[in-house]
Design an enzyme around this catalytic site. Structure first.
Site, short mmCIF file in Angstrom:
data_model
loop_
_atom_site.label_atom_id
_atom_site.label_comp_id
_atom_site.label_asym_id
_atom_site.label_seq_id
_atom_site.Cartn_x
_atom_site.Cartn_y
_atom_site.Cartn_z
N CYS A 1 21.38 36.57 -67.41
CA CYS A 1 21.22 37.59 -67.35
C CYS A 1 21.34 37.67 -65.63
O CYS A 1 21.21 37.01 -64.92
CB CYS A 1 19.68 37.93 -67.21
SG CYS A 1 19.29 37.91 -69.03
N ARG B 1 28.46 35.01 -65.57
CA ARG B 1 27.34 34.13 -65.93
C ARG B 1 27.17 34.45 -67.19
O ARG B 1 26.16 33.51 -67.80
CB ARG B 1 26.13 34.93 -65.24
CG ARG B 1 26.16 34.84 -63.72
CD ARG B 1 24.98 35.57 -62.96
NE ARG B 1 23.94 35.01 -63.27
CZ ARG B 1 23.17 34.37 -62.53
NH1 ARG B 1 23.21 34.27 -61.13
NH2 ARG B 1 21.75 34.12 -62.96
N TRP C 1 21.61 38.45 -71.32
CA TRP C 1 22.05 37.65 -72.09
C TRP C 1 20.71 37.21 -72.96
O TRP C 1 19.77 36.88 -72.48
CB TRP C 1 22.16 36.26 -71.36
CG TRP C 1 22.82 35.04 -72.16
CD1 TRP C 1 24.30 34.79 -72.30
CD2 TRP C 1 22.14 33.97 -72.47
NE1 TRP C 1 24.47 33.73 -73.06
CE2 TRP C 1 23.18 33.10 -73.26
CE3 TRP C 1 20.84 33.41 -72.56
CZ2 TRP C 1 22.77 31.74 -73.83
CZ3 TRP C 1 20.78 32.34 -73.48
CH2 TRP C 1 21.69 31.38 -73.64
N ASN D 1 15.02 39.37 -65.35
CA ASN D 1 15.68 38.09 -65.59
C ASN D 1 14.58 36.91 -65.88
O ASN D 1 13.49 37.22 -65.03
CB ASN D 1 16.67 37.31 -64.45
CG ASN D 1 17.84 38.07 -64.49
OD1 ASN D 1 18.03 38.88 -65.25
ND2 ASN D 1 18.64 37.74 -63.36
N GLY D 2 14.72 36.28 -66.84
CA GLY D 2 13.74 35.00 -67.07
C GLY D 2 12.94 35.36 -68.26
O GLY D 2 13.22 36.03 -69.11
N GLU E 1 32.43 14.07 -71.18
CA GLU E 1 32.76 15.34 -70.33
C GLU E 1 33.72 16.02 -71.07
O GLU E 1 33.95 17.43 -71.21
CB GLU E 1 32.92 15.04 -68.76
CG GLU E 1 33.30 16.19 -68.13
CD GLU E 1 32.57 17.47 -68.04
OE1 GLU E 1 31.28 17.32 -68.43
OE2 GLU E 1 33.00 18.66 -67.82
N LYS F 1 33.81 19.95 -73.14
CA LYS F 1 34.78 20.90 -72.46
C LYS F 1 35.49 21.45 -73.91
O LYS F 1 35.50 22.72 -73.87
CB LYS F 1 35.94 20.69 -71.53
CG LYS F 1 35.68 19.95 -70.15
CD LYS F 1 35.16 21.02 -69.18
CE LYS F 1 33.82 21.67 -69.20
NZ LYS F 1 33.00 21.00 -68.19
N GLU G 1 33.16 23.29 -76.15
CA GLU G 1 32.42 25.02 -75.50
C GLU G 1 33.49 26.00 -75.27
O GLU G 1 33.08 27.08 -75.52
CB GLU G 1 31.71 24.68 -74.05
CG GLU G 1 32.57 24.24 -73.00
CD GLU G 1 31.56 23.88 -71.69
OE1 GLU G 1 30.60 24.58 -71.80
OE2 GLU G 1 31.96 23.30 -70.62
N HIS H 1 29.83 1.19 -85.46
CA HIS H 1 28.62 1.19 -86.21
C HIS H 1 28.03 2.50 -86.55
O HIS H 1 26.92 2.56 -86.77
CB HIS H 1 27.71 0.84 -84.67
CG HIS H 1 27.91 -0.45 -84.23
ND1 HIS H 1 27.81 -1.60 -84.93
CD2 HIS H 1 28.73 -0.94 -83.12
CE1 HIS H 1 28.02 -2.91 -84.03
NE2 HIS H 1 28.80 -2.20 -83.04
N LYS I 1 26.94 31.06 -67.30
CA LYS I 1 27.21 30.08 -66.39
C LYS I 1 25.97 29.54 -65.49
O LYS I 1 26.26 28.18 -65.27
CB LYS I 1 28.25 30.77 -65.38
CG LYS I 1 28.74 30.00 -63.97
CD LYS I 1 29.91 28.92 -64.37
CE LYS I 1 30.35 28.28 -63.41
NZ LYS I 1 30.91 27.12 -63.96
C1 F6R Z 1 29.61 22.89 -68.84
C2 F6R Z 1 28.98 23.43 -67.82
C3 F6R Z 1 27.33 23.18 -67.93
C4 F6R Z 1 26.70 23.13 -66.81
C5 F6R Z 1 25.15 22.81 -67.02
C6 F6R Z 1 24.34 22.57 -65.48
O1 F6R Z 1 31.06 23.12 -68.64
O2 F6R Z 1 29.19 23.91 -67.01
O3 F6R Z 1 27.08 21.91 -68.95
O4 F6R Z 1 27.14 21.76 -66.12
O5 F6R Z 1 24.71 24.19 -67.50
O6 F6R Z 1 24.85 23.42 -64.71
P1 F6R Z 1 24.50 23.21 -63.06
O7 F6R Z 1 25.37 22.34 -62.70
O8 F6R Z 1 24.76 24.52 -62.48
O9 F6R Z 1 23.11 22.86 -63.10
#
Ligand code: F6R
Length: 596
Positions: free
Chosen positions: A2, A27, A75, A99-100, A473, A477, A480, A496, A591
């Site tokens: 949000c 976001r 959101w 927000n929250g 990682e 990617k 998601e 295993h 985000k």
């Molecule tokens: C994935 C991604 C998330 C963030 C995670 C932590 O592409 O971006 O997994 O890494 O939500 O976010 P930050 O780094 O802002 O604490």
């Protein structure tokens, strides 16, 4: 997640609200709304889906008059995405965005709000009615705000407007990000400085359990007891240009290609006059004094933490461990005698990370923040802060901030050891050049994504040691953005259990950048191939085989995670593009994840 924006001034508020909300789109959100005050009433507009629906509904803001207003991108957490559940929420006299999460929503409802016919399923609407109730019982607005702060449990950033004080915005904060933007002849509030950056780069921070009364010329900030606090604004140096996509079709592609310049910027920012790369002496000394380094983060930043652990142990010779923030809080390990904590967070606002941070702060331990966001909560509250200098990262999937985290962690580890054995500056510059070379091979990744990933439901990344962390990682990617179910496994662990999932044609992407594990990973490749897997291998030139589909020029073995992730970024991007996914705003994701 949000987003909040508010404006009070002399110009058309709705234009600034819509512009601010557009900067918060990255976001993640599923509905949006604005309310302005015009001719003695609230002008309320709410739509589900993209912001362009709200822009259409308000005829580009023209239908919402007035020079004061608040806006919100939602959101969904409490209640599905719908017009009713979208913010702002109105009472009789007040309009509110939130927000929250209000954790004691049920108790508040039972104790104070019996008989109210709520229009939404949200916890946020309860807050506006709580305010209405306290004011209807004779409290003035400020007293009622103090009163709701005493009653509410959980996280909240609130923007409030009052029909009877139509020149004033109220901002209230606990645990969710909220800043006040200071202008000339106007003031703003926002959950993210990006929402205000086109208008101002001067901000006041509001700490948890503080609130502010904002008119076009004045900003007054108070504790929850009503004591005024004098604060100085700080200046942010984010370039609004950074937030533009330019000629790129997606932010993600732009940000992948910015990685070489991000590494070069880090080299510049952390270069000492003698030409070496170092972090601040004080931070270094604090790390040296500690007997163990605890690195805490979420998601992609956690994967950087895993690599960071290896850097601290192998380069700096310090005991280190990496933890997922939410798990660290839930299940804190027995701590060493003199621990130091490194929190890695691109946004500096992630709620899980902050919950762990607040815990260790209460225990009196020292903390170092690695963040991309100057002025963020983590940046302000940690004992030391080191910036990632990656520029604004708008695509939900983190790419360039991750590389920046790795580069900075390598500089930290080398600084702690006073290491000159590795010419880190040269090695990082070389890594930047190698990534630049990889960025020229886009056509190849496009074809590989088509050949290996199109029409696939499952995929596996495998690797050992540092390559395992890159696999984690890379798989995050791919899942998601393209929604292909992808897992990252330690190559040696496949036999295993997970190898049971390999069928004819299952894509397995192997990352091989370390000489000491080269042969082992290659035998794991044989194991999956013999069970029908379609293997795409990515290696460094020095240890490559003619069968590898992607061969990357050599870099220092410690820095291989910076380069080996780049083909994975491109494969993800093109897989998602070919599947027609919403690349910069993948479903269900946000985000900046500001709820626990
Ligand atoms: C994935 C991604 C998330 C963030 C995670 C932590 O592409 O971006 O997994 O890494 O939500 O976010 P930050 O780094 O802002 O604490």
């Amino acid at each position: 997640m949000c987003g909040i924006v508010g404006y009070v001034g002399e110009e058309n508020a709705s234009a600034h609200l819509l512009a601010g909300l557009s900067k918060l789109e990255y976001r993640g959100y599923d509905s949006a709304g604005i309310v302005t005050y015009f001719e003695n009433s609230f002008q309320l507009f709410k739509t589900i889906g993209k912001l362009e629906n709200l822009i259409k509904e308000t005829d580009d803001g023209k239908l919402a008059g007035g020079s004061i207003g608040i806006g919100h991108t939602r959101w969904a957490t409490h209640g599905k995405p719908s017009r009713e559940n979208a913010h702002p929420h109105l009472g009789h006299r007040f309009a509110l965005v939130h927000n929250g999460i209000i954790e004691n929503e049920a108790e508040i409802k039972k104790k104070y709000l019996k008989g109210i016919d709520f229009k939404s399923k949200t916890d946020s609407e309860k807050v506006v009615w709580l305010l209405e109730k306290f004011v209807s019982e004779g409290e003035d607005v400020v007293s009622a705000i103090k009163h709701i702060m005493a009653e509410l449990e959980g996280s909240y950033a609130l923007g409030i407007m009052d029909l009877l004080n139509p020149d004033t915005l109220y901002a209230v904060k606990n645990k969710s990000p909220l800043l006040i933007g200071k202008g000339e002849g106007f003031n703003m509030l926002g959950s993210d400085m990006g929402a205000m950056l086109e208008k101002t780069n001067k901000f006041f921070e509001i700490a948890d359990k503080e609130f502010a009364v904002i008119t076009k010329d004045k900003i007054k900030i108070f504790t929850s007891y009503g004591k005024e606090i004098k604060k100085e604004p700080f200046e942010a140096h984010l370039d609004p240009e950074d937030i533009q996509k330019g000629a790129y079709p997606h932010y993600m592609l732009k940000e992948i290609e910015e990685q070489p310049s991000v590494i070069r910027r880090i080299i510049k920012e952390y270069s000492m006059p003698d030409g070496t790369l170092k972090i601040n002496e004080k931070i270094c000394n604090d790390i040296k004094k500690a007997d163990k380094i605890y690195i805490i983060a979420c998601g992609t930043s956690y994967h950087a933490a895993l690599v960071g652990r290896v850097y601290f142990e192998k380069i700096a010779g310090k005991a280190a461990d990496a933890f997922i923030a939410s798990e660290f809080k839930t299940n804190m390990p027995r701590l060493s005698k003199k621990p130091i904590f490194i929190f890695i967070s691109q946004s500096g606002e992630t709620a899980d990370m902050r919950a762990a941070f607040v815990n260790i702060k209460e225990m009196g331990y020292k903390s170092i923040a690695l963040t991309n966001t100057p002025g963020s909560t983590l940046y302000r509250e940690a004992d030391h802060a080191l910036l990632l200098y990656a520029g604004a990262e708008i695509a939900v999937a983190s790419t360039k901030a991750y590389t920046a985290q790795l580069a900075l962690l390598s500089i930290m580890a080398a600084s702690v050891k006073n290491l000159i054995a590795i010419n880190l500056k040269r090695e990082l510059s070389l890594a930047a050049n190698v990534i630049e070379g990889l960025c020229l091979e886009k056509e190849k990744y496009k074809l590989l994504a088509q050949e290996y990933l199109l029409e696939k439901d499952h995929c596996f990344y495998i690797g050992r040691g540092l390559d395992y962390y890159s696999s984690l990682e890379a798989s995050l990617k791919l899942k998601e953005i393209s929604y292909i179910h992808t897992e990252g496994f330690p190559a040696g662990e496949l036999k295993h259990g997970p190898i049971a999932l390999i069928e004819k044609g299952t894509p397995v992407i192997a990352i091989i950048t370390q000489e000491n594990i080269n042969l082992n990973t290659r035998s794991n490749i044989k194991e999956v191939k013999s069970r029908g897997a379609k293997v795409l291998s990515v290696s460094l030139k020095g240890i490559s085989s003619h069968k590898d589909s992607i061969v990357i020029d050599d870099v220092h073995e410690f820095l291989s995670p910076l380069v080996s992730i780049v083909p994975a970024h491109f494969l993800t991007y093109y897989a998602a593009l070919q599947k027609g996914c919403d690349i910069d705003k993948p479903r269900n994701l946000a985000k900046s994840v500001t709820v626990e």
